[in-house]
Design an enzyme around this catalytic site. Structure first.
Site, mmCIF file in Angstrom:
data_model
loop_
_atom_site.group_PDB
_atom_site.id
_atom_site.type_symbol
_atom_site.label_atom_id
_atom_site.label_comp_id
_atom_site.label_asym_id
_atom_site.label_seq_id
_atom_site.Cartn_x
_atom_site.Cartn_y
_atom_site.Cartn_z
ATOM 1 N N ASN A 157 0.736 -1.204 0.040
ATOM 2 C CA ASN A 157 -0.001 0.017 0.232
ATOM 3 C C ASN A 157 0.887 1.283 -0.021
ATOM 4 O O ASN A 157 0.553 2.180 -0.612
ATOM 5 C CB ASN A 157 -1.137 -0.038 1.165
ATOM 6 C CG ASN A 157 -1.650 1.377 1.107
ATOM 7 O OD1 ASN A 157 -2.554 1.661 0.524
ATOM 8 N ND2 ASN A 157 -1.451 2.069 2.648
ATOM 9 N N ASP A 266 1.663 6.998 -0.728
ATOM 10 C CA ASP A 266 0.836 6.051 -1.215
ATOM 11 C C ASP A 266 0.925 5.381 -2.775
ATOM 12 O O ASP A 266 0.715 6.195 -3.408
ATOM 13 C CB ASP A 266 -0.606 6.569 -0.997
ATOM 14 C CG ASP A 266 -1.712 5.368 -0.770
ATOM 15 O OD1 ASP A 266 -1.986 4.640 -0.299
ATOM 16 O OD2 ASP A 266 -2.497 5.374 -1.925
ATOM 17 N N ASP A 297 -0.017 -6.467 4.979
ATOM 18 C CA ASP A 297 -0.321 -5.114 5.725
ATOM 19 C C ASP A 297 -1.258 -4.341 4.992
ATOM 20 O O ASP A 297 -1.079 -4.039 3.800
ATOM 21 C CB ASP A 297 0.924 -4.174 5.959
ATOM 22 C CG ASP A 297 0.785 -3.179 6.872
ATOM 23 O OD1 ASP A 297 0.290 -3.316 7.936
ATOM 24 O OD2 ASP A 297 0.920 -1.963 6.451
ATOM 25 N N HIS A 301 -6.654 -0.953 2.278
ATOM 26 C CA HIS A 301 -6.624 0.145 1.381
ATOM 27 C C HIS A 301 -5.656 0.146 0.053
ATOM 28 O O HIS A 301 -5.412 1.024 -0.389
ATOM 29 C CB HIS A 301 -5.404 0.961 2.484
ATOM 30 C CG HIS A 301 -6.103 0.981 3.673
ATOM 31 N ND1 HIS A 301 -7.444 1.708 4.001
ATOM 32 C CD2 HIS A 301 -5.672 0.677 5.014
ATOM 33 C CE1 HIS A 301 -7.582 1.795 5.138
ATOM 34 N NE2 HIS A 301 -6.651 1.120 5.934
ATOM 35 N N GLU A 331 -4.548 -7.976 5.877
ATOM 36 C CA GLU A 331 -5.124 -7.121 7.320
ATOM 37 C C GLU A 331 -6.169 -6.404 6.860
ATOM 38 O O GLU A 331 -5.816 -5.453 5.995
ATOM 39 C CB GLU A 331 -3.947 -6.277 7.986
ATOM 40 C CG GLU A 331 -4.353 -5.531 9.120
ATOM 41 C CD GLU A 331 -3.655 -4.224 9.146
ATOM 42 O OE1 GLU A 331 -3.396 -3.824 10.397
ATOM 43 O OE2 GLU A 331 -2.814 -3.674 8.396
#
Length: 605
Positions: A157, A266, A297, A301, A331
């Site tokens: 991410n 990002d 992780d 997102h 996650e």
């Protein structure tokens, strides 16, 4: 619910037994996972404490007196403690990210270090603070020699915070700027200067379309400071065109996947070049080290299309490397089973961390809710892609490095509780993850009575002798010792309880692969009873928990063919080792406060 679960028995394939000589034959649901942060686990090599850097802490990142900096733990320390981990009953070790991190970042006066592993600059090598690539290879090889697996924590991410925006000053946080207000084809907003002519937006995820995205300054004007111009590896990660550059996420709506995660850069995972790049990066770790799985992780997102391409590529790479049951779990930090299930259906993630299970445990064992929260939780299992089989492979946990330790939550809910009561609740919660459906995941330190003071850095105590004041003044459960001495005590009562439960789980196929039926639950604290069934013999194992502070005596429904029960843990119904059903389909149980029992049915009479 019972009808659905029993019907599903016929669809469960019988797989290789846990005793298979080759650890690679074990399925994900056969494992018991031990999760640790290498920097906080054991320091076997003080020579790498500063990661080969010189100077003061804001340059090296090393300050064992500050909870937000490197403390010195390393991969050699993990390897040295594999015997301790194995005796606990863990069959797999999940290590926090081992990649090279930006040593220190943050605004003046609020700096902290990348000891946790999530601020990556070089995705291809081990952080020198933790050791070397050879040290990681030695860890994986040593674990495999014991029949244990190693899971890597990976990140796609975001990277470390390197990119700056001219509109916000040097490193200042920037509010999110949406696609609607700042389209990719206008600089400075909807009425701005035309740029990126012909770019059809990030939903058209083709190389042809993204070749038309040539300028990254549609929302902000990103730049990389000269000193960090080549900070990232592989080199393509240094180009701002491969990032969203829209400012900080509020974790809602579109910016949940396109905003900066607390200022971290990002990555534009919609771009096919990025997809191919991360497949190359993480495929190489499989090829080089033969790791057994990935924990992903911040998976929620990232746009679903990325995972739809990435996951099959990783499974194919693992299979080619001789790893048939590569476990990938994302996650998704939402305690709602429906949301978790969505990411297995839409994103096609094989598995996700079971935050909904954790919430049920927090509500009922570290809180005052009824045990029916578990009945509701398990009723949602058919929502997952693959249904019950996928639910069986969800890693379950009660503590973690972000949200805090279970013991801390118990203390918040029961401030007058004795340390003995808190410890009994911690053990009871671990009994749940080790016997109910899912893959039990123990957070390092819980087995030594770590309590913590809250979330994030306050739940990342050293397991070796600490020098951090905020850790040193904590009282541990089950021992008069403090964090001033290394905590690897195999006689600790929580360690022994987990080890006993892990032994029972390993020896009992029903607790690893068995379908389950909730037999009893209620709107208040008290009895939770669950039956699980051996995937081959179909023999029943009855598990019962008492989440209250008063003793329980109750009749519990069982299969009519289950006439006698042997005690695997606790005393099943009577003072003898074997209990007899009081009537066909019913057995009488008694449970002390905050206790549990595991009862295995004999052969049908």
């Amino acid at each position: 619910m019972k009808r659905l679960l029993v019907a599903s028995l016929a669809t469960i394939a019988v797989a290789a037994p846990i005793a298979a000589a080759d650890y690679r034959a074990r399925l994900p649901e056969d494992e018991t996972i031990y999760f640790l942060l290498p920097d906080r686990f054991d320091n076997a090599d003080p020579s790498n404490d500063r990661g080969g850097l010189k100077g003061e802490r804001l340059h090296t990142g090393f300050d064992p007196t500050d909870k937000g900096f490197y403390h010195g733990g390393d991969l050699k320390g993990v390897t040295a403690k594999l015997d301790y981990i194995e005796k606990l009953g863990a069959t797999a070790v999940w290590v926090a990210p081992v990649f090279v991190n930006k040593p220190v970042q943050g605004p003046p006066g609020h700096e902290s270090a990348g000891y946790h592993g999530y601020w990556i600059t070089d995705f291809t090598h081990v952080d020198p603070h933790l050791g070397s690539d050879a040290d990681f290879k030695a860890l994986v090889d040593a674990a495999h020699a014991r029949g244990m697996k190693v899971y890597m924590d990976i990140v796609v991410n975001h990277t470390a915070d390197v990119i700056r925006y001219r509109e916000c000053g040097d490193g200042a946080p920037c509010p999110y700027r949406s696609r609607a207000d700042y389209p990719y084809t206008r600089k400075g907003g909807t009425a701005g200067i035309p740029i990126n002519a012909g770019f059809a937006g990030d939903a058209v995820q083709t190389a042809t379309n993204f070749a038309k995205l040539t300028r990254p300054d549609y929302a902000y004007t990103p730049y990389v400071p000269a000193a960090e111009d080549h900070a990232k590896t592989p080199a393509w990660l240094n180009d701002p065109i491969y990032y969203h550059n829209r400012g900080n996420s509020t974790f809602a709506g579109e910016n949940s996947t396109t905003g900066d995660f607390f200022g971290l850069d990002d990555v534009m995972t919609e771009n096919p070049r990025v997809v191919a790049g991360f497949i190359d990066i993480y495929g190489a770790w499989i090829d080089r080290f033969h790791v057994d799985g990935f924990r992903i992780d911040t998976a929620r997102h990232v746009n679903p299309e990325f995972w739809q391409a990435f996951v099959p590529a990783m499974l194919k790479r693992a299979k080619a490397a001789g790893i048939p049951h590569f476990h990938i779990f994302g996650e998704v930090a939402v305690p709602d089973a429906a949301v978790l299930a969505e990411h297995t259906r839409v994103d096609r993630l094989p598995s996700v961390l079971d935050f909904a299970f954790r919430k049920a445990a927090l509500d009922s064992v570290a809180g005052k809710a009824g045990t029916d929260v578990f009945a509701s939780l398990f009723a949602a299992d058919p929502l997952y892609e693959g249904g019950f089989a996928t639910a069986d492979a969800l890693p379950t946990f009660v503590s973690n490095h972000d949200a805090g330790r279970f013991a801390w939550y118990v203390k918040q809910a029961f401030p007058q509780a004795s340390d003995e009561e808190v410890m009994r609740r911690v053990i009871l919660a671990h009994a749940m993850i080790l016997t109910l459906r899912g893959v039990p995941t123990v957070y390092a330190g819980d087995e030594q009575g770590f309590v913590g003071k809250g979330e994030d850095q306050d739940a990342r105590e050293d397991q070796f002798a600490s020098r951090t004041p905020t850790y040193l003044d904590q009282r541990l459960l089950g021992t008069p010792a403090t964090h001033a001495t290394a905590r690897f005590d195999e006689s600790h009562p929580i360690y022994r309880a987990i080890a006993d439960l892990a032994r029972i789980r390993t020896a009992t196929p029903a607790l690893r692969r068995g379908t389950q039926i909730v037999r009893a639950s209620g709107e208040t604290s008290g009895l939770l009873a669950v039956s699980r069934f051996d995937p081959v013999t179909r023999r029943e194992v009855l598990i019962a928990f008492n989440t209250s502070n008063v003793a329980i005596a109750a009749n519990v429904q069982v299969e009519t063919a289950s006439r006698t029960f042997a005690s695997l843990h606790g005393t099943c119904a009577t003072a003898t080792a074997t209990a007899t059903a009081t009537a066909p389909g019913s057995v009488r149980i008694t449970l002390a406060p905050l206790d549990y029992m595991i009862c295995a049915a004999g052969a049908p009479e």
